[in-house]
Design a protein around this motif. Structure first.
Motif, PDB file in Angstrom:
ATOM      1  N   UNK A 238      50.174   0.364  -2.453  1.00 46.42           N
ATOM      2  CA  UNK A 238      50.335  -0.681  -3.467  1.00 46.42           C
ATOM      3  C   UNK A 238      50.698  -0.035  -4.790  1.00 46.42           C
ATOM      4  N   UNK A 239      51.377  -0.785  -5.638  1.00 48.30           N
ATOM      5  CA  UNK A 239      51.673  -0.316  -6.991  1.00 48.30           C
ATOM      6  C   UNK A 239      51.970  -1.519  -7.869  1.00 48.30           C
ATOM      7  N   UNK A 247      61.577  -8.419 -20.741  1.00 45.28           N
ATOM      8  CA  UNK A 247      62.078  -8.884 -19.458  1.00 45.28           C
ATOM      9  C   UNK A 247      60.985  -9.638 -18.721  1.00 45.28           C
ATOM     10  N   UNK A 248      61.313 -10.817 -18.178  1.00 44.05           N
ATOM     11  CA  UNK A 248      60.329 -11.602 -17.433  1.00 44.05           C
ATOM     12  C   UNK A 248      60.206 -11.116 -15.997  1.00 44.05           C
ATOM     13  N   UNK A 249      61.259 -10.483 -15.482  1.00 47.60           N
ATOM     14  CA  UNK A 249      61.264 -10.032 -14.096  1.00 47.60           C
ATOM     15  C   UNK A 249      60.662  -8.629 -13.984  1.00 47.60           C
ATOM     16  N   UNK A 250      59.899  -8.399 -12.914  1.00 45.07           N
ATOM     17  CA  UNK A 250      59.330  -7.069 -12.690  1.00 45.07           C
ATOM     18  C   UNK A 250      60.034  -6.338 -11.555  1.00 45.07           C
ATOM     19  N   UNK A 251      61.098  -6.920 -11.020  1.00 46.16           N
ATOM     20  CA  UNK A 251      61.829  -6.288  -9.922  1.00 46.16           C
ATOM     21  C   UNK A 251      62.305  -4.901 -10.323  1.00 46.16           C
ATOM     22  N   UNK A 252      62.243  -3.972  -9.380  1.00 45.97           N
ATOM     23  CA  UNK A 252      62.633  -2.596  -9.670  1.00 45.97           C
ATOM     24  C   UNK A 252      64.115  -2.494 -10.004  1.00 45.97           C
ATOM     25  N   UNK A 253      64.941  -3.350  -9.389  1.00 45.63           N
ATOM     26  CA  UNK A 253      66.370  -3.309  -9.703  1.00 45.63           C
ATOM     27  C   UNK A 253      66.710  -4.118 -10.952  1.00 45.63           C
ATOM     28  N   UNK A 258      57.303   1.535 -11.816  1.00 51.50           N
ATOM     29  CA  UNK A 258      56.123   1.557 -10.955  1.00 51.50           C
ATOM     30  C   UNK A 258      54.961   2.216 -11.677  1.00 51.50           C
ATOM     31  N   UNK A 259      53.788   1.623 -11.546  1.00 51.67           N
ATOM     32  CA  UNK A 259      52.564   2.181 -12.122  1.00 51.67           C
ATOM     33  C   UNK A 259      51.441   2.019 -11.105  1.00 51.67           C
ATOM     34  N   UNK A 260      50.397   2.805 -11.281  1.00 51.18           N
ATOM     35  CA  UNK A 260      49.262   2.719 -10.367  1.00 51.18           C
ATOM     36  C   UNK A 260      48.619   1.334 -10.465  1.00 51.18           C
ATOM     37  N   UNK A 307      58.158   5.062  -1.257  1.00 50.00           N
ATOM     38  CA  UNK A 307      58.325   6.313  -2.012  1.00 50.00           C
ATOM     39  C   UNK A 307      57.650   6.272  -3.379  1.00 50.00           C
ATOM     40  N   UNK A 308      57.623   5.103  -4.022  1.00 45.68           N
ATOM     41  CA  UNK A 308      56.913   4.979  -5.300  1.00 45.68           C
ATOM     42  C   UNK A 308      55.419   5.198  -5.105  1.00 45.68           C
TER      43      UNK A 308
END
Length: 347
Positions: A238-239, A247-253, A258-260, A307-308
């Motif tokens: 999980x991350x 930005x309202x979106x948290x999508x990686x793209x 990524x954070x703990x 991988x994250x």
């Protein structure tokens, strides 16, 4: 065993993809992997099902060199009877093909069913994926874990819904992923609401969800495998997906990072609530995107981020996923087709 990964395109694969990590983990455990794209299935006149597959060299350890090998075009595609594949792992994102190649969007589920009929373990189960082709699937999960939601193409309905939610609303297409056309609407008086509505409704139905204030800190992507949180020695796969500033979106793209993440009992209760349906639908590997005690999205097609997780915690969960597939193959070898694919997918 031989694992075939169905992806949108070979050229689109990247070293940081979860599919790459899974492929390398399989190779490290002595298995053969191959890559298949939506245009690579062949059904011959005798009803045999084959795939034109890219087979990377077997001795690969580094993600960058592995993907470079996939991209260099020097490989020779092999025609493989689907019966020679032990596991067909459907890792294509239908939304990526919806506009440019609509014929390709549902190929995984279509040919996945045919593979199942020929004895190939196929994950996630193609019948389950067929029901999950858009976000309407999300409405089948317990209401307790869903934000208040409206699905409509009527601007008046959407205006009324926004008016009833003083903390704002998230507006997005019913189909799609990656954060495309996702907007936060603070009030039904916003001057550009009509333009936003036109932009999003051009793709079909819209989803309006009550905004969750905790989303300013991002959401938590939690992996479930066989219906349970993927975990090893107290560390969860999980991350936290943290949105970029403004930005309202948290999508990686969408520039998310990524954070703990701390997995709380409340989050585990959310996972418990969705488990029965995920198991019933044969969803082997799933990503839940959670804010507080609510799920924003359930990614059943291409959950990414392993991988994250490894970078954050030093734990590589890819071998755990491959070991689970080995277990399924062993069951199939012992019991044959008496165990249906949908059941086997989550054992």
């Amino acid at each position: 065993m031989r694992i075939a990964f169905l992806v949108n395109s070979i050229a689109g694969e990247a070293s940081y993809y979860t599919t790459t990590a899974l492929a390398l983990a399989a190779i490290a455990r002595g298995h053969e992997v191959c890559y298949v794209t939506p245009g690579d299935f062949i059904m011959r006149a005798d009803d045999s099902l084959l795939v034109r597959a890219v087979v990377p060299p077997p001795k690969q350890k580094k993600a960058d060199s592995f993907v470079a090998t996939l991209h260099d075009g020097k490989w020779q595609a092999e025609t493989i009877d689907i019966s020679e594949v032990d596991v067909l792992f459907l890792r294509n994102d239908p939304s990526e093909d919806a506009d440019e190649r609509p014929w390709a969007a549902h190929v995984g589920a279509m040919f996945g069913r045919l593979a199942v009929e020929r004895g190939v373990i196929t994950v996630n189960d193609p019948d389950g994926l067929s029901r999950a082709q858009n976000k309407l699937y999300f409405q089948d999960f317990p209401q307790s874990v869903r934000p208040t939601t409206l699905i409509s193409k009527n601007i008046d309905e959407i205006r009324d819904f926004i008016a009833a939610h003083k903390q704002g609303v998230i507006l997005k297409p019913l189909q799609g992923s990656g954060g495309r056309h996702v907007f936060k609407i603070a009030s039904n008086k916003e001057s550009n609401l009509n333009q936003i509505f036109e932009a999003v409704s051009g793709e079909g139905y819209l989803i309006a969800q009550g905004y969750l204030p905790d989303a300013t800190e991002g959401d938590i992507r939690l992996f479930l495998m066989n219906g349970k949180p993927l975990e090893r020695d107290g560390t969860y796969a999980a991350f936290r997906r943290v949105p970029a500033k403004g930005e309202v979106r948290s999508n990686m793209n969408a520039a998310g990072t990524a954070a703990a993440a701390k997995i709380t009992p409340k989050i585990l209760e959310v996972a418990d609530a969705v488990r029965p349906k995920l198991i019933a639908d044969g969803m082997f590997l799933v990503g839940l995107d959670i804010v507080g005690d609510k799920i924003l999205e359930i990614n059943v097609f291409t959950p990414g981020g392993l991988p994250d997780v490894e970078q954050l915690y030093g734990v590589d969960f890819s071998p755990d996923v491959i070991a689970a597939l080995e277990h399924k193959v062993a069951i199939r070898n012992n019991y044959g087709s008496s165990v249906p694919n949908r059941v086997l997918a989550t054992l």
